[in-house]
Write an enzyme that holds these catalytic residues in place. Structure first.
Site, PDB file in Angstrom:
ATOM      1  N   SER A 112       0.857  -1.185   0.000  1.00 44.83           N
ATOM      2  CA  SER A 112       0.000   0.000   0.000  1.00 44.83           C
ATOM      3  C   SER A 112       0.890   1.231   0.000  1.00 44.83           C
ATOM      4  CB  SER A 112      -0.909  -0.007   1.237  1.00 44.83           C
ATOM      5  OG  SER A 112      -1.754   1.117   1.233  1.00 44.83           O
ATOM      6  N   GLU A 113       0.622   2.148  -0.913  1.00 49.24           N
ATOM      7  CA  GLU A 113       1.536   3.278  -1.104  1.00 49.24           C
ATOM      8  C   GLU A 113       1.666   4.171   0.128  1.00 49.24           C
ATOM      9  OE1 GLU A 113      -1.120   6.294  -3.721  1.00 49.24           O
ATOM     10  OE2 GLU A 113      -1.311   4.162  -4.123  1.00 49.24           O
ATOM     11  N   ASN A 114       0.669   4.097   1.030  1.00 50.27           N
ATOM     12  CA  ASN A 114       0.767   4.929   2.224  1.00 50.27           C
ATOM     13  C   ASN A 114       1.687   4.322   3.288  1.00 50.27           C
ATOM     14  OD1 ASN A 114      -1.214   2.906   2.613  1.00 50.27           O
ATOM     15  ND2 ASN A 114      -2.084   4.020   4.336  1.00 50.27           N
TER      16      ASN A 114
END
Length: 218
Positions: A46-48
């Site tokens: 997940s990019e976060n």
């Protein structure tokens, strides 16, 4: 078509290979992990800032402000997963370490151009990591419904502001599976619930019939 989103997610899941590192966009892509074939385990990034993201939590166990995905929705992380900072997360993305990114689209065209972040005049928080993912991932799959209120979303040329140019490899909808090649958009699979004529009429871009065209199986 009833349950179109689940149908799309199940067909997308068949594209993934055991051990792939995969980034999921919001919407239909988040349904994909529930349909992974037997024997296929993927690492969800997940990019976060998560590597090893888990399945969506049940509503009664969700912790909305504790663990969230890139869309701000409640998420989980599997044992052995890791939380990382934004710099490291985007180093994975920009460094070509993501095997596949699956995301939705407002528009996609026969040249593989993608528009998925803004409709002019509407407020949005920003493009997010999509522009990095579609140029950094080894494979880009667009998972979306074929039309929006009956209007084609697969166009000859995107009209909305682009996220990236020539980045899409595969488009999977409830009607068909289409591959972007240098010569155009190839129809690889079709849903037998729809005729080829119906699929063509719902698609503005020209479709090239693959010599090994077959029925979609999910």
């Amino acid at each position: 078509m009833e349950n179109a989103k689940d149908f799309i997610a199940k067909r997308v899941a068949a594209e993934l290979k055991d051990g792939d590192t995969v980034n999921l966009g919001i919407g239909i892509p988040t349904l994909v992990p529930a349909y992974l074939p037997d024997g296929v385990t993927v690492v969800l990034q997940s990019e976060n800032g998560m590597v090893g993201a888990g399945p969506k939590p049940a509503a009664e166990t969700a912790q909305p402000f504790h663990v969230t995905d890139a869309g701000g929705q409640p998420a989980t992380i599997v044992p052995g997963g890791a939380f990382i900072d934004s710099t490291t997360s985007f180093s994975l993305i920009r460094g070509g370490h993501i095997d596949c990114t699956i995301l939705g689209a407002l528009e996609v065209d026969g040249e593989g151009n993608l528009a998925n972040w803004i409709i002019p005049g509407k407020r949005v928080p920003g493009m997010g990591g999509a522009m990095d993912l579609v140029v950094g991932a080894k494979k880009v799959i667009v998972a979306m419904e074929h039309t929006a209120k009956g209007a084609p979303k697969i166009l000859k040329k995107c009209r909305l502001p682009l996220t990236a140019v020539g980045c899409v490899n595969l488009i999977i909808t409830e009607m068909a599976v289409m591959e972007v090649k240098p010569g155009g958009l190839w129809l690889k699979e079709y849903n037998p619930l729809f005729t080829l004529e119906e699929i063509k009429n719902a698609t503005e871009a020209e479709l090239i019939m693959s010599p090994d065209l077959r029925k979609m199986v999910v």
